[in-house]
Motif scaffolding. Structure first.
Motif, mmCIF file in Angstrom:
data_model
loop_
_atom_site.group_PDB
_atom_site.id
_atom_site.type_symbol
_atom_site.label_atom_id
_atom_site.label_comp_id
_atom_site.label_asym_id
_atom_site.label_seq_id
_atom_site.Cartn_x
_atom_site.Cartn_y
_atom_site.Cartn_z
ATOM 1 N N THR A 147 8.858 -54.792 68.710
ATOM 2 C CA THR A 147 10.164 -54.824 69.349
ATOM 3 C C THR A 147 11.277 -54.624 68.299
ATOM 4 O O THR A 147 11.196 -55.131 67.185
ATOM 5 C CB THR A 147 10.350 -56.126 70.163
ATOM 6 O OG1 THR A 147 11.491 -55.980 70.967
ATOM 7 C CG2 THR A 147 10.510 -57.345 69.286
ATOM 8 N N LYS A 190 12.162 -47.685 69.339
ATOM 9 C CA LYS A 190 11.430 -46.792 70.251
ATOM 10 C C LYS A 190 12.358 -46.156 71.289
ATOM 11 O O LYS A 190 12.361 -44.943 71.491
ATOM 12 C CB LYS A 190 10.306 -47.575 70.978
ATOM 13 C CG LYS A 190 9.286 -48.178 70.048
ATOM 14 C CD LYS A 190 8.241 -48.983 70.776
ATOM 15 C CE LYS A 190 8.744 -50.256 71.426
ATOM 16 N NZ LYS A 190 9.240 -51.285 70.480
ATOM 17 N N SER A 191 13.136 -47.024 71.962
ATOM 18 C CA SER A 191 14.012 -46.510 73.017
ATOM 19 C C SER A 191 15.074 -45.589 72.416
ATOM 20 O O SER A 191 15.408 -44.550 72.988
ATOM 21 C CB SER A 191 14.672 -47.663 73.773
ATOM 22 O OG SER A 191 13.675 -48.515 74.293
ATOM 23 N N SER A 192 15.599 -45.959 71.246
ATOM 24 C CA SER A 192 16.615 -45.125 70.589
ATOM 25 C C SER A 192 16.028 -43.754 70.254
ATOM 26 O O SER A 192 16.695 -42.734 70.390
ATOM 27 C CB SER A 192 17.098 -45.780 69.299
ATOM 28 O OG SER A 192 17.547 -47.071 69.554
ATOM 29 N N GLY A 224 18.209 -51.864 73.189
ATOM 30 C CA GLY A 224 18.670 -53.228 72.951
ATOM 31 C C GLY A 224 20.003 -53.191 72.229
ATOM 32 O O GLY A 224 20.094 -52.614 71.160
ATOM 33 N N ASP A 248 13.495 -55.805 74.530
ATOM 34 C CA ASP A 248 14.408 -55.225 75.499
ATOM 35 C C ASP A 248 13.645 -54.425 76.565
ATOM 36 O O ASP A 248 13.924 -54.535 77.748
ATOM 37 C CB ASP A 248 15.388 -54.299 74.756
ATOM 38 C CG ASP A 248 16.475 -53.806 75.669
ATOM 39 O OD1 ASP A 248 17.229 -54.643 76.151
ATOM 40 O OD2 ASP A 248 16.514 -52.598 75.941
ATOM 41 N N THR A 249 12.696 -53.613 76.122
ATOM 42 C CA THR A 249 11.923 -52.789 77.064
ATOM 43 C C THR A 249 10.756 -53.610 77.594
ATOM 44 O O THR A 249 9.919 -54.069 76.821
ATOM 45 C CB THR A 249 11.415 -51.521 76.343
ATOM 46 O OG1 THR A 249 12.546 -50.840 75.813
ATOM 47 C CG2 THR A 249 10.670 -50.610 77.294
HETATM 48 N N1 LIG Z 1 20.706 -48.491 61.915
HETATM 49 C C1 LIG Z 1 19.794 -48.112 62.788
HETATM 50 N N2 LIG Z 1 19.709 -48.790 63.945
HETATM 51 C C2 LIG Z 1 18.787 -48.408 64.835
HETATM 52 C C3 LIG Z 1 17.906 -47.303 64.602
HETATM 53 N N3 LIG Z 1 17.083 -47.171 65.679
HETATM 54 C C4 LIG Z 1 17.458 -48.154 66.532
HETATM 55 N N4 LIG Z 1 18.462 -48.878 66.046
HETATM 56 C C5 LIG Z 1 19.127 -50.049 66.677
HETATM 57 O O1 LIG Z 1 18.147 -51.097 66.734
HETATM 58 C C6 LIG Z 1 18.272 -51.845 67.944
HETATM 59 C C7 LIG Z 1 16.941 -51.841 68.698
HETATM 60 O O2 LIG Z 1 16.627 -50.514 69.060
HETATM 61 P P1 LIG Z 1 15.744 -50.149 70.338
HETATM 62 O O3 LIG Z 1 15.688 -48.667 70.386
HETATM 63 O O4 LIG Z 1 16.199 -50.870 71.554
HETATM 64 O O5 LIG Z 1 14.356 -50.760 69.853
HETATM 65 P P2 LIG Z 1 12.990 -50.853 70.708
HETATM 66 O O6 LIG Z 1 11.882 -50.587 69.762
HETATM 67 O O7 LIG Z 1 13.067 -50.000 71.909
HETATM 68 O O8 LIG Z 1 12.977 -52.391 71.094
HETATM 69 P P3 LIG Z 1 12.198 -53.111 72.358
HETATM 70 O O9 LIG Z 1 12.508 -52.357 73.585
HETATM 71 O O10 LIG Z 1 12.772 -54.482 72.349
HETATM 72 O O11 LIG Z 1 10.729 -53.109 72.020
HETATM 73 C C8 LIG Z 1 19.410 -51.174 68.735
HETATM 74 O O12 LIG Z 1 20.576 -51.924 68.504
HETATM 75 C C9 LIG Z 1 19.511 -49.789 68.134
HETATM 76 O O13 LIG Z 1 20.824 -49.260 68.222
HETATM 77 C C10 LIG Z 1 18.018 -46.599 63.339
HETATM 78 O O14 LIG Z 1 17.284 -45.644 63.045
HETATM 79 N N5 LIG Z 1 18.998 -47.044 62.498
#
Ligand SMILES: Nc1nc2c(ncn2[C@@H]2O[C@H](COP(=O)(O)OP(=O)(O)OP(=O)(O)O)[C@@H](O)[C@H]2O)c(=O)[nH]1
Ligand SMILES: [Mg+2]
Length: 394
Positions: free
Chosen positions: A64, A68-70, A83, A107-108
Motif C-alpha cells: 500500500t 499503483k493507482s498513481s 490515496g 486506499d484501493t
Molecule cells: N512523490 C511521489 N509521490 C507519489 C508517487 N507515486 C505516488 N505518489 C503519492 O503517494 C501516495 C499513494 O499513492 P497511490 O497511488 O494511492 O498508492 P497505492 O499503491 O495505489 O496505494 P493503495 O491503494 O493504498 O495500495 C499518493 O499521495 C500519491 O500522490 C511518486 O512517484 N512520487
C-alpha cells in the motif's frame, strides 16, 4: 454471442518464455482454458469463446502506498482513486499488548480494471489492493487477487505480466514489502520471472545534495539482494525518476512484447485442482495466518483470565476496559476465521460456474472477454470509467 464448446483434453500449459524479438507475441492458445466439471473427472473439457481476440491483461502490484493507482492514472487520467494522504489508524484498542500501533490503511480496496491503448495494442491494466502493516488482511487480499487471476485464466484473457512497484524512499525492504514479494514469487513461479517488471517509485523523495545518490544505492541493494533471483530469472528493473505517461507506457510496452504467461498458482489451481491454501503461495499465507490465530487465542485466553480476576475483585473500571479489549480481539479472531475459510476454497469449479452463470445472463452475448470478465467478477471488481464507457459503446 459467446458460445461454449466442449473439446477434448489437452496437456497442461506451462509458462511461456520471454520472446527475444520486438514484436508482440500473440499466442492465444497458450492460455486457452480447460474446463472440467466434477462429474467428468478425470476426463477434461476445453472451453473457448467465439469472440474477437486476443485480449491482454497486466496486473500492477506492490504494498500500500507504493504508487499503483498513481501509475495507472499516468496511463489513463483519473481512472482510479489515489490515496490523498496515507491515513493511519490508532490500533491500541485492538492490540492490548502494545501501547500504540500505527497501521497504514490501504486506499484501493478491490481490483480495478482500466482499459488503455499502448501504440496499437489495447490492454487492460489492473489496480490491485496492496499489503499493509495489518498482517491479518494479507489472506483476504491474496484471495481477492487469486479470484481475479482465476477468472482471467479461465476466460483465456492473456496475462502479459505483473508490474511490481516499490518505493525507493523506503530505507528497509522489510515488513509488508518482504512478505508480499515472497508471496508474489510463489504465486508466479520461476518461469514467470521474465514477465515481472520491478519498478521503483518516489525518486523525488530521495533527491539530496548528492543528486540521486541515496536512491541509486537503494536501487543497487534491491537488485543485488532482494530482487536478485527475479533479476537472474529475467525480470527487468525500471526507475520512475519522474512521473510521466511516457515512462509508464514504456514499462507496459516492455511487458506487451513478452509471450503471455500462465502463473504457477493458476497451474496449481486449475491443472492440479489444488485448494487455495495448498498452493505454494497459499501455504505461505495460511501458515502465517495460523500462527496469528494461535497468538490471538492466547491473547483472548489471557484477557478472559484478567476479566475474571477483575470481576472477582469487583474492579468495575478495570473490568470494563478489559471487556472492551476482549470484544475487539474476538472481532479480529472472527475475521481471521472467515479468511481461513476463504483460503480453504477450491476456485476451479467455482470460477467455471460463475463464468457460465454470467454468460447465460447476458442476452445477445458478450462482445469481449473483458466484458464477460466484468460480468463474472461483479462487485468484486470495480471498472474504471473508460472501460465502462467502452462497454457502453462497444
Ligand atoms: N512523490 C511521489 N509521490 C507519489 C508517487 N507515486 C505516488 N505518489 C503519492 O503517494 C501516495 C499513494 O499513492 P497511490 O497511488 O494511492 O498508492 P497505492 O499503491 O495505489 O496505494 P493503495 O491503494 O493504498 O495500495 C499518493 O499521495 C500519491 O500522490 C511518486 O512517484 N512520487
Ligand atoms: Mg491504490
Amino acid at each position: 454471442m459467446v458460445k461454449w464448446r466442449i473439446r477434448s483434453f489437452r496437456p497442461a500449459v506451462s509458462a511461456r518464455r520471454i520472446s527475444s524479438g520486438g514484436d508482440l507475441q500473440d499466442n492465444p492458445a497458450s492460455t486457452r482454458p480447460r474446463v472440467r466439471s466434477s462429474s467428468q473427472r478425470p476426463e477434461d473439457r476445453t472451453l473457448s469463446f467465439d469472440v474477437p481476440g486476443p485480449e491482454y491483461m497486466i496486473l500492477v502490484m506492490g504494498v500500500t502506498g507504493s504508487g499503483k493507482s498513481s501509475f495507472i492514472n499516468l496511463l489513463e487520467d483519473d481512472s482510479v482513486s489515489v490515496g490523498r494522504n496515507l491515513r493511519s489508524r490508532n490500533a491500541s484498542m485492538s492490540s492490548p499488548l502494545h501501547d500504540l500501533v500505527t497501521l497504514i490503511v490501504p486506499d484501493t480496496k478491490s481490483c480495478t480494471a482500466v482499459k488503455t491503448k499502448i501504440g496499437q495494442t489495447i490492454v487492460t491494466v489492473v489496480d490491485t489492493p496492496g499489503f499493509n502493516d495489518d498482517e491479518d488482511s494479507d489472506g483476504k487480499i491474496f484471495a481477492k487477487i487469486t479470484r481475479f487471476l482465476s477468472t482471467q485464466y479461465r476466460l483465456g484473457i492473456l496475462l502479459k505480466g505483473i508490474i511490481w512497484l516499490q518505493k525507493i524512499d523506503d530505507n528497509k525492504f522489510t515488513g509488508s514489502a518482504r512478505r508480499y514479494m515472497d508471496i508474489l514469487t510463489q504465486m508466479c513461479g520461476d518461469d514467470a520471472s521474465p514477465n515481472i517488471a520491478l519498478v521503483t517509485t518516489m525518486w523525488e523523495k530521495v533527491k539530496g545534495t548528492d543528486g540521486l545518490g541515496l536512491g541509486l544505492e537503494r536501487d543497487e541493494e534491491l537488485r543485488q539482494h532482494y530482487w536478485s533471483t527475479l533479476v537472474d530469472g529475467g525480470s527487468c528493473v525500471f526507475q520512475m525518476y519522474t512521473r510521466s505517461r511516457d515512462r509508464a507506457e514504456a514499462i507496459v510496452a516492455t511487458l506487451l512484447k513478452k509471450a503471455d504467461v500462465v502463473l504457477q498458482i493458476q497451474r496449481e489451481l486449475f491443472d492440479d485442482h489444488q485448494r487455495l491454501d495448498r498452493t505454494c503461495a497459499g501455504k505461505m499465507v495460511s501458515s502465517a495466518l495460523e500462527e496469528r490465530i494461535f497468538e490471538k487465542l492466547q491473547t483472548i485466553r489471557t484477557l478472559r483470565e484478567q476479566l475474571e480476576d477483575a470481576e472477582r475483585r469487583k474492579n468495575d473500571r478495570k473490568r470494563d476496559r478489559i471487556r472492551k479489549q476482549l470484544d475487539a480481539q474476538l472481532d479480529e479472531h472472527a475475521i481471521q476465521m472467515r479468511t481461513r475459510e476463504e483460503l480453504r476454497c477450491q476456485p476451479d469449479d467455482e470460477t467455471d460456474e460463475k463464468i457460465k452463470e454470467a454468460n447465460d445472463k447476458k442476452e445477445g452475448g458478450w462482445k469481449s472477454r473483458i466484458q464477460l470478465f466484468a460480468g463474472v467478477m461483479g462487485p468484486l471488481v470495480s471498472l474504471a470509467v473508460n472501460l465502462a464507457l467502452n462497454f457502453a459503446g462497444a
